[in-house]
Design a protein around this motif. Structure first.
Motif, PDB file in Angstrom:
ATOM      1  N   GLY A  10       0.835  -1.201   0.000  1.00 55.58           N
ATOM      2  CA  GLY A  10       0.000   0.000   0.000  1.00 55.58           C
ATOM      3  C   GLY A  10       0.867   1.247   0.000  1.00 55.58           C
ATOM      4  N   ILE A  11       0.245   2.378  -0.269  1.00 54.12           N
ATOM      5  CA  ILE A  11       0.988   3.649  -0.251  1.00 54.12           C
ATOM      6  C   ILE A  11       1.232   4.074   1.197  1.00 54.12           C
ATOM      7  N   GLU A  12       1.923   5.184   1.371  1.00 54.33           N
ATOM      8  CA  GLU A  12       2.196   5.713   2.712  1.00 54.33           C
ATOM      9  C   GLU A  12       0.885   5.919   3.471  1.00 54.33           C
ATOM     10  N   ALA A  73      19.059  -5.872  -0.709  1.00 52.05           N
ATOM     11  CA  ALA A  73      18.437  -6.174   0.590  1.00 52.05           C
ATOM     12  C   ALA A  73      17.552  -7.417   0.479  1.00 52.05           C
ATOM     13  N   ARG A  74      16.824  -7.506  -0.639  1.00 53.52           N
ATOM     14  CA  ARG A  74      15.889  -8.641  -0.856  1.00 53.52           C
ATOM     15  C   ARG A  74      16.659  -9.961  -0.993  1.00 53.52           C
ATOM     16  N   ALA A  75      17.793  -9.923  -1.709  1.00 53.14           N
ATOM     17  CA  ALA A  75      18.589 -11.149  -1.894  1.00 53.14           C
ATOM     18  C   ALA A  75      19.034 -11.682  -0.528  1.00 53.14           C
ATOM     19  N   CYS A  94       5.119 -10.696   5.163  1.00 50.92           N
ATOM     20  CA  CYS A  94       6.131  -9.670   4.883  1.00 50.92           C
ATOM     21  C   CYS A  94       5.481  -8.321   4.555  1.00 50.92           C
ATOM     22  N   ASP A  95       5.911  -7.294   5.286  1.00 48.93           N
ATOM     23  CA  ASP A  95       5.455  -5.924   5.071  1.00 48.93           C
ATOM     24  C   ASP A  95       6.221  -5.373   3.862  1.00 48.93           C
ATOM     25  N   ARG A  96       5.588  -5.387   2.719  1.00 49.39           N
ATOM     26  CA  ARG A  96       6.135  -5.001   1.403  1.00 49.39           C
ATOM     27  C   ARG A  96       7.059  -6.075   0.832  1.00 49.39           C
ATOM     28  N   PHE A  97       7.017  -6.186  -0.505  1.00 45.91           N
ATOM     29  CA  PHE A  97       7.939  -7.058  -1.237  1.00 45.91           C
ATOM     30  C   PHE A  97       8.082  -6.480  -2.653  1.00 45.91           C
ATOM     31  N   THR A  98       8.242  -7.304  -3.658  1.00 47.21           N
ATOM     32  CA  THR A  98       8.614  -6.800  -4.991  1.00 47.21           C
ATOM     33  C   THR A  98       7.517  -5.972  -5.666  1.00 47.21           C
ATOM     34  N   TYR A 104       7.032   1.659  -6.561  1.00 47.25           N
ATOM     35  CA  TYR A 104       7.835   2.836  -6.169  1.00 47.25           C
ATOM     36  C   TYR A 104       8.930   3.146  -7.197  1.00 47.25           C
ATOM     37  N   GLN A 105       9.750   2.123  -7.516  1.00 47.78           N
ATOM     38  CA  GLN A 105      10.858   2.396  -8.438  1.00 47.78           C
ATOM     39  C   GLN A 105      10.344   2.411  -9.889  1.00 47.78           C
ATOM     40  N   GLY A 106       9.370   1.567 -10.206  1.00 50.18           N
ATOM     41  CA  GLY A 106       8.791   1.563 -11.555  1.00 50.18           C
ATOM     42  C   GLY A 106       7.822   2.725 -11.725  1.00 50.18           C
ATOM     43  N   MET A 144      -2.322  12.192   4.800  1.00 51.17           N
ATOM     44  CA  MET A 144      -2.812  12.844   6.020  1.00 51.17           C
ATOM     45  C   MET A 144      -2.518  11.958   7.238  1.00 51.17           C
ATOM     46  N   ARG A 145      -2.778  10.639   7.073  1.00 48.34           N
ATOM     47  CA  ARG A 145      -2.489   9.702   8.177  1.00 48.34           C
ATOM     48  C   ARG A 145      -0.996   9.625   8.459  1.00 48.34           C
ATOM     49  N   ALA A 146      -0.196   9.531   7.376  1.00 46.60           N
ATOM     50  CA  ALA A 146       1.261   9.405   7.549  1.00 46.60           C
ATOM     51  C   ALA A 146       1.831  10.659   8.216  1.00 46.60           C
ATOM     52  N   PRO A 189     -12.979   2.573   8.669  1.00 44.73           N
ATOM     53  CA  PRO A 189     -12.481   2.513  10.049  1.00 44.73           C
ATOM     54  C   PRO A 189     -11.790   1.169  10.318  1.00 44.73           C
ATOM     55  N   LEU A 190     -10.892   1.187  11.319  1.00 46.72           N
ATOM     56  CA  LEU A 190     -10.041   0.015  11.583  1.00 46.72           C
ATOM     57  C   LEU A 190     -10.801  -1.304  11.727  1.00 46.72           C
ATOM     58  N   ASP A 191     -11.951  -1.288  12.437  1.00 53.26           N
ATOM     59  CA  ASP A 191     -12.637  -2.570  12.656  1.00 53.26           C
ATOM     60  C   ASP A 191     -13.130  -3.151  11.333  1.00 53.26           C
ATOM     61  N   GLN A 192     -13.495  -2.252  10.392  1.00 53.87           N
ATOM     62  CA  GLN A 192     -13.960  -2.764   9.092  1.00 53.87           C
ATOM     63  C   GLN A 192     -12.802  -3.241   8.219  1.00 53.87           C
ATOM     64  N   VAL A 193     -11.654  -2.562   8.364  1.00 48.32           N
ATOM     65  CA  VAL A 193     -10.462  -3.022   7.641  1.00 48.32           C
ATOM     66  C   VAL A 193     -10.099  -4.417   8.153  1.00 48.32           C
ATOM     67  N   GLN A 194     -10.186  -4.567   9.473  1.00 50.88           N
ATOM     68  CA  GLN A 194      -9.849  -5.869  10.078  1.00 50.88           C
ATOM     69  C   GLN A 194     -10.786  -6.973   9.566  1.00 50.88           C
TER      70      GLN A 194
HETATM   71  N1  Z5A Z   1      10.147   0.790  -0.717  1.00 55.72           N
HETATM   72  C1  Z5A Z   1      10.463   0.952  -2.053  1.00 55.72           C
HETATM   73  O1  Z5A Z   1      10.563   2.077  -2.541  1.00 55.72           O
HETATM   74  N2  Z5A Z   1      10.673  -0.158  -2.818  1.00 55.72           N
HETATM   75  C2  Z5A Z   1      10.609  -1.415  -2.321  1.00 55.72           C
HETATM   76  O2  Z5A Z   1      10.838  -2.381  -3.045  1.00 55.72           O
HETATM   77  C3  Z5A Z   1      10.281  -1.551  -0.919  1.00 55.72           C
HETATM   78  C4  Z5A Z   1      10.057  -0.430  -0.162  1.00 55.72           C
HETATM   79  C5  Z5A Z   1      10.205  -2.935  -0.340  1.00 55.72           C
HETATM   80  C6  Z5A Z   1       9.795   1.949   3.688  1.00 55.72           C
HETATM   81  O3  Z5A Z   1       8.645   1.208   3.760  1.00 55.72           O
HETATM   82  C7  Z5A Z   1       9.892   2.649   2.350  1.00 55.72           C
HETATM   83  O4  Z5A Z   1      10.536   1.798   1.393  1.00 55.72           O
HETATM   84  C8  Z5A Z   1       8.539   2.943   1.773  1.00 55.72           C
HETATM   85  C9  Z5A Z   1       8.554   2.395   0.367  1.00 55.72           C
HETATM   86  C10 Z5A Z   1       9.965   2.009   0.118  1.00 55.72           C
HETATM   87  N3  Z5A Z   1       8.345   4.315   1.680  1.00 55.72           N
HETATM   88  N4  Z5A Z   1       8.319   5.071   2.614  1.00 55.72           N
HETATM   89  N5  Z5A Z   1       8.280   5.760   3.481  1.00 55.72           N
HETATM   90  P1  Z5A Z   1       7.725   1.114   5.070  1.00 55.72           P
HETATM   91  O5  Z5A Z   1       6.683   0.141   4.725  1.00 55.72           O
HETATM   92  O6  Z5A Z   1       8.532   0.840   6.257  1.00 55.72           O
HETATM   93  O7  Z5A Z   1       7.181   2.615   5.265  1.00 55.72           O
HETATM   94  P2  Z5A Z   1       5.756   3.206   5.246  1.00 55.72           P
HETATM   95  O8  Z5A Z   1       5.027   3.094   3.994  1.00 55.72           O
HETATM   96  O9  Z5A Z   1       5.940   4.589   5.701  1.00 55.72           O
HETATM   97  O10 Z5A Z   1       4.940   2.274   6.194  1.00 55.72           O
HETATM   98  P3  Z5A Z   1       4.555   2.462   7.675  1.00 55.72           P
HETATM   99  O11 Z5A Z   1       5.450   3.363   8.405  1.00 55.72           O
HETATM  100  O12 Z5A Z   1       4.477   1.070   8.178  1.00 55.72           O
HETATM  101  O13 Z5A Z   1       3.134   3.177   7.550  1.00 55.72           O
HETATM  102  P4  Z5A Z   1       1.747   2.505   7.227  1.00 55.72           P
HETATM  103  O14 Z5A Z   1       1.835   1.071   7.533  1.00 55.72           O
HETATM  104  O15 Z5A Z   1       1.308   2.815   5.886  1.00 55.72           O
HETATM  105  O16 Z5A Z   1       0.743   3.157   8.211  1.00 55.72           O
HETATM  106  P5  Z5A Z   1       0.507   2.951   9.806  1.00 55.72           P
HETATM  107  O17 Z5A Z   1       1.697   3.450  10.576  1.00 55.72           O
HETATM  108  O18 Z5A Z   1      -0.051   1.625  10.139  1.00 55.72           O
HETATM  109  O19 Z5A Z   1      -0.706   3.970   9.962  1.00 55.72           O
HETATM  110  C11 Z5A Z   1      -0.525   5.367   9.773  1.00 55.72           C
HETATM  111  C12 Z5A Z   1      -1.433   6.125  10.758  1.00 55.72           C
HETATM  112  O20 Z5A Z   1      -2.793   5.911  10.369  1.00 55.72           O
HETATM  113  C13 Z5A Z   1      -1.319   5.630  12.200  1.00 55.72           C
HETATM  114  O21 Z5A Z   1      -1.480   6.724  13.043  1.00 55.72           O
HETATM  115  C14 Z5A Z   1      -2.502   4.669  12.341  1.00 55.72           C
HETATM  116  O22 Z5A Z   1      -2.980   4.598  13.658  1.00 55.72           O
HETATM  117  C15 Z5A Z   1      -3.528   5.325  11.439  1.00 55.72           C
HETATM  118  N6  Z5A Z   1      -4.450   4.356  10.821  1.00 55.72           N
HETATM  119  C16 Z5A Z   1      -4.157   3.156  10.286  1.00 55.72           C
HETATM  120  N7  Z5A Z   1      -5.257   2.547   9.798  1.00 55.72           N
HETATM  121  C17 Z5A Z   1      -6.285   3.412  10.016  1.00 55.72           C
HETATM  122  C18 Z5A Z   1      -7.694   3.364   9.727  1.00 55.72           C
HETATM  123  N8  Z5A Z   1      -8.262   2.333   9.100  1.00 55.72           N
HETATM  124  N9  Z5A Z   1      -8.444   4.420  10.087  1.00 55.72           N
HETATM  125  C19 Z5A Z   1      -7.878   5.491  10.700  1.00 55.72           C
HETATM  126  N10 Z5A Z   1      -6.555   5.599  11.011  1.00 55.72           N
HETATM  127  C20 Z5A Z   1      -5.780   4.563  10.673  1.00 55.72           C
END
Ligand code: Z5A
Length: 209
Positions: A10-12, A73-75, A94-98, A104-106, A144-146, A189-194
């Motif tokens: 997913g996006i940020e 890093a992936r290797a 895994c939180d993110r993969f190819t 992002y890069q493409g 906005m969330r990020a 909202p979070l409960d519906q995402v869950q």
């Molecule tokens: N990257 C890349 O370019 N190429 C690649 O191949 C790979 C990665 C593998 C690091 O990733 C960076 O690497 C990433 C892409 C690049 N870019 N950046 N930055 P990352 O996954 O570690 O970074 P991130 O995207 O910033 O992820 P994150 O920090 O884990 O954020 P998130 O997971 O998207 O969000 P969150 O922290 O779970 O939630 C954000 C806020 O929203 C937080 O306050 C939550 O409580 C709130 N939230 C979450 N869900 C909800 C709902 N449903 N309602 C309301 N509020 C919510």
């Protein structure tokens, strides 16, 4: 039997970190032997590469360098953690993969997808995720969330157009690989995402066992 490989994308601000924890809890309650990891990172060496990649003082990283570092890093991650776990029958979440690299890069940086595909084949061989959950929401809502999280990293400093291209690329990939992608409406909202996530996991499990 080889373990299952599940990725979250997913996006940020899409809520991946929050969702990772929900998925971990749900799968462990169902008795799945699970390893939780992330990219870039997941092993000591790959985590050092992650620091390089996210450090916003590295303003001069070329797009090709960024791409190669992602795959370096992936290797390491595959060799040291993912492949041994899958072969031992463990599931890997895994939180993110190819798909993130394609997006992002493409999509984001404009690197030719064929070049990414070549690296994918070299580093992964035939390995692809069994299930990819794509948390989708508007760029506006995601940023906005990020933004609530404090200091932005090197990627988070990019303009919203960069993230629009990334989102489009993710959605294109979901269309291209419908057998493994499941789109989750992350604007809810979070409960519906869950609920949406648990439904997809239960469905996946019912096809495995
Ligand atoms: N990257 C890349 O370019 N190429 C690649 O191949 C790979 C990665 C593998 C690091 O990733 C960076 O690497 C990433 C892409 C690049 N870019 N950046 N930055 P990352 O996954 O570690 O970074 P991130 O995207 O910033 O992820 P994150 O920090 O884990 O954020 P998130 O997971 O998207 O969000 P969150 O922290 O779970 O939630 C954000 C806020 O929203 C937080 O306050 C939550 O409580 C709130 N939230 C979450 N869900 C909800 C709902 N449903 N309602 C309301 N509020 C919510």
């Amino acid at each position: 039997m080889r373990g299952r490989f599940i990725t979250l994308e997913g996006i940020e601000g899409a809520g991946k970190s929050t969702a990772m924890e929900m998925i971990r809890q749900h799968l462990e309650q169902l008795g799945v032997d699970l390893i939780v990891t992330r990219e870039p990172g997941g092993t000591p060496v790959a985590e050092k590469i992650r620091i390089l990649l996210l450090d916003k003082s590295n303003t001069s990283i070329a797009s090709d360098t960024e791409l190669l570092l992602m795959f370096a890093a992936r290797a390491q991650h595959l060799d040291e953690l993912i492949l041994p776990a899958l072969e031992a029958g463990q599931w890997v979440l895994c939180d993110r993969f190819t798909d993130a690299t394609y997006s992002y890069q493409g999509g984001g940086r404009g690197i030719d997808k064929q070049r990414i595909a070549q690296l994918e084949q070299w580093v992964q061989g035939e390995l692809r995720p069994d299930l990819t959950l794509l948390l989708d929401l508007s760029v506006e809502q995601g940023l906005m969330r990020a933004g609530r999280r404090g200091e932005p990293d090197r990627f988070e400093q990019e303009p919203s157009l960069f993230f629009e291209r990334i989102r489009s690329c993710y959605l294109e990939r979901a269309k291209q690989y419908p057998e493994r992608f499941r789109i989750i409406d992350a604007s809810q909202p979070l409960d519906q995402v869950q609920q949406q996530i648990n439904k997809q996991l239960d469905n996946h499990l019912s096809h495995v066992s």
